[in-house]
Design a protein around this motif. Structure first.
Motif, PDB file in Angstrom:
ATOM      1  N   SER A 188       0.828  -1.199   0.000  1.00 41.80           N
ATOM      2  CA  SER A 188       0.000   0.000   0.000  1.00 41.80           C
ATOM      3  C   SER A 188       0.868   1.257   0.000  1.00 41.80           C
ATOM      4  O   SER A 188       0.564   2.239  -0.704  1.00 41.80           O
ATOM      5  N   GLU A 189       1.947   1.226   0.777  1.00 43.23           N
ATOM      6  CA  GLU A 189       2.858   2.364   0.840  1.00 43.23           C
ATOM      7  C   GLU A 189       3.471   2.653  -0.525  1.00 43.23           C
ATOM      8  O   GLU A 189       3.779   3.801  -0.856  1.00 43.23           O
ATOM      9  N   ARG A 190       3.649   1.620  -1.336  1.00 45.57           N
ATOM     10  CA  ARG A 190       4.177   1.775  -2.694  1.00 45.57           C
ATOM     11  C   ARG A 190       3.089   2.161  -3.697  1.00 45.57           C
ATOM     12  O   ARG A 190       3.348   2.212  -4.892  1.00 45.57           O
ATOM     13  N   GLY A 191       1.883   2.416  -3.203  1.00 41.94           N
ATOM     14  CA  GLY A 191       0.823   2.881  -4.079  1.00 41.94           C
ATOM     15  C   GLY A 191      -0.036   1.799  -4.678  1.00 41.94           C
ATOM     16  O   GLY A 191      -0.869   2.073  -5.549  1.00 41.94           O
ATOM     17  N   ALA A 222       8.146  -5.678  -0.600  1.00 43.31           N
ATOM     18  CA  ALA A 222       7.126  -5.191  -1.532  1.00 43.31           C
ATOM     19  C   ALA A 222       7.723  -4.883  -2.898  1.00 43.31           C
ATOM     20  O   ALA A 222       7.123  -5.195  -3.943  1.00 43.31           O
ATOM     21  N   ALA A 223       8.899  -4.276  -2.914  1.00 41.43           N
ATOM     22  CA  ALA A 223       9.553  -3.958  -4.185  1.00 41.43           C
ATOM     23  C   ALA A 223       9.890  -5.226  -4.948  1.00 41.43           C
ATOM     24  O   ALA A 223       9.739  -5.292  -6.177  1.00 41.43           O
ATOM     25  N   ASP A 224      10.336  -6.252  -4.235  1.00 43.26           N
ATOM     26  CA  ASP A 224      10.671  -7.515  -4.902  1.00 43.26           C
ATOM     27  C   ASP A 224       9.418  -8.217  -5.407  1.00 43.26           C
ATOM     28  O   ASP A 224       9.427  -8.831  -6.481  1.00 43.26           O
ATOM     29  N   LEU A 225       8.337  -8.128  -4.660  1.00 43.39           N
ATOM     30  CA  LEU A 225       7.074  -8.700  -5.141  1.00 43.39           C
ATOM     31  C   LEU A 225       6.615  -7.987  -6.406  1.00 43.39           C
ATOM     32  O   LEU A 225       6.162  -8.627  -7.364  1.00 43.39           O
ATOM     33  N   ASP A 226       6.740  -6.657  -6.439  1.00 45.80           N
ATOM     34  CA  ASP A 226       6.421  -5.918  -7.661  1.00 45.80           C
ATOM     35  C   ASP A 226       7.258  -6.424  -8.831  1.00 45.80           C
ATOM     36  O   ASP A 226       6.765  -6.559  -9.958  1.00 45.80           O
ATOM     37  N   ARG A 227       8.531  -6.695  -8.561  1.00 44.19           N
ATOM     38  CA  ARG A 227       9.406  -7.212  -9.613  1.00 44.19           C
ATOM     39  C   ARG A 227       8.937  -8.585 -10.073  1.00 44.19           C
ATOM     40  O   ARG A 227       8.827  -8.851 -11.284  1.00 44.19           O
ATOM     41  N   GLN A 228       8.645  -9.460  -9.118  1.00 47.64           N
ATOM     42  CA  GLN A 228       8.244 -10.822  -9.475  1.00 47.64           C
ATOM     43  C   GLN A 228       6.935 -10.856 -10.240  1.00 47.64           C
ATOM     44  O   GLN A 228       6.731 -11.709 -11.115  1.00 47.64           O
ATOM     45  N   PHE A 229       6.042  -9.946  -9.902  1.00 49.89           N
ATOM     46  CA  PHE A 229       4.737  -9.923 -10.575  1.00 49.89           C
ATOM     47  C   PHE A 229       4.701  -8.929 -11.732  1.00 49.89           C
ATOM     48  O   PHE A 229       3.622  -8.613 -12.270  1.00 49.89           O
ATOM     49  N   ASP A 230       5.856  -8.406 -12.091  1.00 53.30           N
ATOM     50  CA  ASP A 230       5.991  -7.543 -13.263  1.00 53.30           C
ATOM     51  C   ASP A 230       5.183  -6.267 -13.148  1.00 53.30           C
ATOM     52  O   ASP A 230       4.605  -5.787 -14.122  1.00 53.30           O
ATOM     53  N   TYR A 231       5.143  -5.697 -11.951  1.00 53.20           N
ATOM     54  CA  TYR A 231       4.632  -4.351 -11.770  1.00 53.20           C
ATOM     55  C   TYR A 231       5.837  -3.422 -11.872  1.00 53.20           C
ATOM     56  O   TYR A 231       6.566  -3.215 -10.895  1.00 53.20           O
ATOM     57  N   ALA A 232       6.063  -2.884 -13.037  1.00 54.76           N
ATOM     58  CA  ALA A 232       7.309  -2.187 -13.304  1.00 54.76           C
ATOM     59  C   ALA A 232       7.383  -0.803 -12.676  1.00 54.76           C
ATOM     60  O   ALA A 232       8.452  -0.342 -12.281  1.00 54.76           O
ATOM     61  N   GLU A 233       6.262  -0.125 -12.594  1.00 53.60           N
ATOM     62  CA  GLU A 233       6.278   1.271 -12.138  1.00 53.60           C
ATOM     63  C   GLU A 233       5.560   1.417 -10.812  1.00 53.60           C
ATOM     64  O   GLU A 233       4.563   0.754 -10.540  1.00 53.60           O
ATOM     65  N   VAL A 234       6.082   2.297  -9.979  1.00 56.13           N
ATOM     66  CA  VAL A 234       5.421   2.660  -8.740  1.00 56.13           C
ATOM     67  C   VAL A 234       4.467   3.812  -9.040  1.00 56.13           C
ATOM     68  O   VAL A 234       4.878   4.827  -9.615  1.00 56.13           O
ATOM     69  N   PRO A 235       3.170   3.680  -8.696  1.00 53.65           N
ATOM     70  CA  PRO A 235       2.234   4.774  -8.998  1.00 53.65           C
ATOM     71  C   PRO A 235       2.684   6.088  -8.370  1.00 53.65           C
ATOM     72  O   PRO A 235       3.247   6.110  -7.285  1.00 53.65           O
ATOM     73  N   ALA A 236       2.407   7.183  -9.056  1.00 57.80           N
ATOM     74  CA  ALA A 236       2.793   8.493  -8.539  1.00 57.80           C
ATOM     75  C   ALA A 236       1.937   8.880  -7.359  1.00 57.80           C
ATOM     76  O   ALA A 236       0.776   8.485  -7.278  1.00 57.80           O
ATOM     77  N   ASP A 277      13.304   0.896  11.685  1.00 55.77           N
ATOM     78  CA  ASP A 277      14.197   0.406  10.634  1.00 55.77           C
ATOM     79  C   ASP A 277      13.625  -0.773   9.855  1.00 55.77           C
ATOM     80  O   ASP A 277      13.913  -0.931   8.668  1.00 55.77           O
ATOM     81  N   MET A 278      12.785  -1.607  10.484  1.00 61.74           N
ATOM     82  CA  MET A 278      12.250  -2.760   9.788  1.00 61.74           C
ATOM     83  C   MET A 278      11.253  -2.371   8.700  1.00 61.74           C
ATOM     84  O   MET A 278      10.913  -3.186   7.839  1.00 61.74           O
ATOM     85  N   ALA A 279      10.773  -1.132   8.716  1.00 69.48           N
ATOM     86  CA  ALA A 279       9.897  -0.676   7.634  1.00 69.48           C
ATOM     87  C   ALA A 279      10.615  -0.784   6.293  1.00 69.48           C
ATOM     88  O   ALA A 279      10.001  -1.137   5.278  1.00 69.48           O
ATOM     89  N   ASP A 280      11.917  -0.513   6.293  1.00 70.21           N
ATOM     90  CA  ASP A 280      12.681  -0.608   5.048  1.00 70.21           C
ATOM     91  C   ASP A 280      12.750  -2.044   4.540  1.00 70.21           C
ATOM     92  O   ASP A 280      12.771  -2.283   3.325  1.00 70.21           O
ATOM     93  N   VAL A 281      12.792  -3.005   5.466  1.00 71.22           N
ATOM     94  CA  VAL A 281      12.814  -4.411   5.049  1.00 71.22           C
ATOM     95  C   VAL A 281      11.497  -4.777   4.374  1.00 71.22           C
ATOM     96  O   VAL A 281      11.485  -5.415   3.309  1.00 71.22           O
ATOM     97  N   PHE A 282      10.391  -4.358   4.961  1.00 71.91           N
ATOM     98  CA  PHE A 282       9.097  -4.664   4.347  1.00 71.91           C
ATOM     99  C   PHE A 282       8.923  -3.947   3.012  1.00 71.91           C
ATOM    100  O   PHE A 282       8.328  -4.496   2.078  1.00 71.91           O
ATOM    101  N   LEU A 283       9.464  -2.752   2.891  1.00 68.61           N
ATOM    102  CA  LEU A 283       9.438  -2.072   1.594  1.00 68.61           C
ATOM    103  C   LEU A 283      10.273  -2.830   0.567  1.00 68.61           C
ATOM    104  O   LEU A 283       9.906  -2.892  -0.616  1.00 68.61           O
ATOM    105  N   SER A 284      11.379  -3.435   1.008  1.00 73.15           N
ATOM    106  CA  SER A 284      12.191  -4.252   0.098  1.00 73.15           C
ATOM    107  C   SER A 284      11.425  -5.481  -0.365  1.00 73.15           C
ATOM    108  O   SER A 284      11.508  -5.884  -1.530  1.00 73.15           O
TER     109      SER A 284
END
Length: 298
Positions: A33-36, A284-298, A275-282
């Motif tokens: 959700s934080e990644r939009g 989420a970013a990797d899940l976006d990569r795996q599921f081919d969500y290339a762009e983070v919504p503005a 600090d663990m928020a950054d781990v969860f963001l990582s």
């Protein structure tokens, strides 16, 4: 890369209790959700821990129809949208006290399916008489694990991700969650008892694939509540070896994660400076990569 023909579906699962599975599920959903991303969170656990951890405890005692009815009554399968509750971070399908009967009901439904296919010599009508909602004319195919899969079809187009928090045990309810998602994220503690739990998980996935013909993808392992001990280091190495083709993330033990849970929020709404928020963001970013969500919504 995980296959995606629609919204990405993820089941957070480990039958070993005490792994922090629900905390991981909530904070992964919060990070997405934080990644939009638009997220639907489904609490499949009859104990309703995620429902409580998202501040929706009153919904646990809500009157029917509930998730139990949608999963077990074919005539109510299309009512999933009626169960969705708005949360500041994500939409939620809460668990309910009625879900305590779901394992039994889904087991009967699976037996009805097998009896209808002639796999067991039992009258399907006699079996359904033991159930609350299951009827032979609402069960099709050689199993009855497709109920959540079907129910999500009516609502998932509004979302980028569906995150399912599974029960902390193996059975038809957990299988229903994994069947619906085909993708698992595995929380695990860095202690020796996790070895047996992971071995059982791998065996369970193999059995489910053999029964239903699906393929279950592992998206990664979340090593949870990691501390700086020799056992933790040894288990991290073991995770890396067993899941050599999958990412392994380390979430350190932080009291703020439990406080966020008690506040009905993910760490991102409670205190994103942890600090663990950054781990969860990582994650989420990797899940976006795996599921081919290339762009983070503005």
């Amino acid at each position: 890369m995980a296959r995606r023909t629609g919204p990405a579906r993820i089941c957070v699962t480990n039958a070993k209790g005490g792994t922090g599975k629900t905390t991981v599920a909530i904070n992964v959903a919060g990070a997405l959700s934080e990644r939009g991303r638009d997220v639907l969170f489904v609490d499949l656990d009859p104990q309703g821990n995620a429902t409580e951890g998202l501040g929706l405890l009153e919904e646990y005692d809500a009157a029917p129809p509930t998730l139990f009815d949608v999963l077990t009554d074919g005539d109510q399968r299309d009512r999933m949208a009626d169960l969705v509750i708005e949360h500041p971070e994500m939409d939620v399908v809460p668990s309910n006290i009625d879900m305590l009967q779901a394992e039994r009901e889904l087991t009967i439904a699976d037996l009805v399916a097998r009896a209808t296919e002639g796999e067991v010599d039992v009258d399907p009508a006699a079996l359904s008489a033991l159930a609350v909602n299951v009827a032979p004319d609402t069960v099709a195919g050689g199993h009855a694990l497709d109920t959540l899969d079907d129910a999500l079809g009516a609502v998932e187009d509004d979302y980028d991700y569906v995150v399912v928090d599974s029960p902390p045990f193996y059975g038809k309810l957990t299988d229903t969650g994994i069947y619906a998602t085909r993708n698992i994220l595995v929380p695990a503690l860095t202690e020796a008892t996790s070895e047996r739990a992971i071995e059982l998980l791998i065996d369970q996935m193999s059995a489910l694939e053999a029964q239903t013909g699906i393929t279950v993808e592992t998206l990664g392992v979340v090593a949870n509540r990691v501390e700086t001990t020799g056992e933790d280091e040894t288990m991290l190495e073991w995770f890396e070896a067993v899941f050599a083709d999958d990412p392994v993330w380390e979430v350190r033990k932080r009291v703020a994660l439990q406080r966020a849970f008690s506040a009905g929020q993910s760490i991102f709404a409670y205190d994103p400076s942890v600090d663990m928020a950054d781990v969860f963001l990582s994650i989420a970013a990797d899940l976006d990569r795996q599921f081919d969500y290339a762009e983070v919504p503005a």
